[in-house]
Enzyme design. Structure first.
Site, PDB file in Angstrom:
ATOM      1  CG  HIS A   1      95.218  55.887  59.341  1.00  0.00           C
ATOM      2  ND1 HIS A   1      95.398  56.010  58.748  1.00  0.00           N
ATOM      3  CD2 HIS A   1      97.095  54.936  58.515  1.00  0.00           C
ATOM      4  CE1 HIS A   1      94.994  55.216  57.701  1.00  0.00           C
ATOM      5  NE2 HIS A   1      96.342  54.514  57.203  1.00  0.00           N
ATOM      6  CG  ASN A   2      95.060  51.918  63.162  1.00  0.00           C
ATOM      7  OD1 ASN A   2      93.859  53.036  61.608  1.00  0.00           O
ATOM      8  ND2 ASN A   2      94.254  51.647  63.758  1.00  0.00           N
TER       9      ASN A   2
END
Length: 348
Positions: free
Chosen positions: A240-241
């Protein structure tokens, strides 16, 4: 489909040595050449096959010097590997694209489907999803609610794109890949772990190719981004991210921990791993199985775990084989020192 040496030379800007009317209709590795096939030579290790291949045409680099006669027609080009890639793309582009929506596909009434689209049996298109012109979605693929897919994309069987994710134009996603599953976010508490909802999305820009069974997680908040021209191999994990810069390539089994930022034009070898919240500068080369735990500088080359400069790495590895003998020598020296201490003590 059949092409002559003259046509191929015109397409590649090459120079013919041999019969310009020699014709081919398939491709073959130089060591497995057959009449009617075109092969290429780019690796010097395979040069000896040039003199024995049965292929009708062989692409070779301009600087290749012949040591004896060659039966095949040769086409000399600046870069044989690049030229064969262009020819393969041309060959693929001439195959008719699939079109039409199978009656076994499930498409939400609120979805928007473009022209000349193919949607195979048991594919699912969710509420409010958008599928651009010329895109092909193969059987058992799931396009979630609110997903946007651009033009001329290719999603192979069993791909899953979770809700809200955005995919650009000319994107290929191979079988079994998952785009937009939850990032690995859990907050420890006295009783175990509390799940942190992952409310962001994944954005995949134009001209990206994603290999089979690769997973790209949605962001906790904001976006996980795969920028234009990125090529990801099979079995890669993007957490994620994360952000992967333009035209970066990654080999199989690379793993990116959360919030890793990879620059543009980087090359990452197989099984390399990145700790979270680090920035990899543009044009960084990361060797296979490297473990990267800190920021890098542009143009840097790194291998090993923790990842270090290749020169330092190989010097250190050269010493590894000597460690057993060094240990014996050290033990011997320690014994001799103890004996000398004993003699000095007795003399006192």
């Amino acid at each position: 489909m059949e092409f002559t040496a003259k046509q191929i030379a015109e397409f590649t800007g090459g120079r013919i040595e041999g019969d310009e009317n020699a014709a081919v209709r398939t491709f073959a590795k130089i060591e497995e050449g057959v009449p009617g096939a075109i092969s290429f030579l780019s690796n010097p290790k395979y040069t000896h096959y040039l003199y024995e291949t049965k292929s009708s045409i062989v692409l070779i680099n301009e600087d290749v010097k012949l040591e004896k006669p060659v039966a095949a027609t040769l086409i000399r080009v600046a870069n044989a590997y690049e030229c064969v890639a262009r020819l393969l793309q041309l060959y693929e582009s001439m195959k008719p694209a699939k079109k039409g929506i199978d009656n076994k596909a499930s498409i939400s009434p609120s979805a928007k489907i473009g022209q000349d689209v193919y949607i195979g049996p048991f594919a699912v298109i969710g509420d409010g999803a958008v599928v651009g012109d010329g895109t092909q979605i193969y059987p058992n693929t799931v396009v979630g609610d609110g997903v946007t897919i651009g033009t001329k994309c290719l999603l192979y069987p069993n791909v899953t794109v979770y809700q809200g994710c955005k995919i650009g134009n000319n994107v290929t996603i191979h079988a079994g890949s998952v785009v937009g599953a939850d990032g690995f976010g859990f907050a420890p508490n006295t009783e175990g772990y509390t799940k942190i909802p992952q409310i962001g999305i994944v954005i995949i820009e134009d001209d990206v190719e994603i290999g089979a069974n690769t997973c790209i997680d949605r962001s906790t908040m904001g976006q996980t981004v795969i920028h234009k021209g990125v090529k990801l191999d099979n079995l890669i994990q993007v957490a994620h991210n994360c952000e992967v810069g333009e035209n970066t390539v990654m080999s199989a089994q690379v793993g990116l921990a959360g919030s890793t930022k990879i620059g543009a034009w980087c090359m990452v070898g197989g099984q390399a791993g990145f700790s979270g919240h680090i920035k990899i500068a543009d044009k960084t080369f990361i060797g296979a199985q490297a473990g990267v735990i800190s920021n890098t500088k542009s143009g840097q080359q790194l291998i090993g775990t923790p990842a270090i400069d290749p020169k330092v790495f190989f010097k250190a590895r050269a010493l590894d084989a000597k460690l057993p003998d060094m240990y014996k020598q050290l033990a011997k020296l320690e014994k001799e020192i103890e004996e000398l201490k004993g003699k000095v003590k007795n003399e006192d």
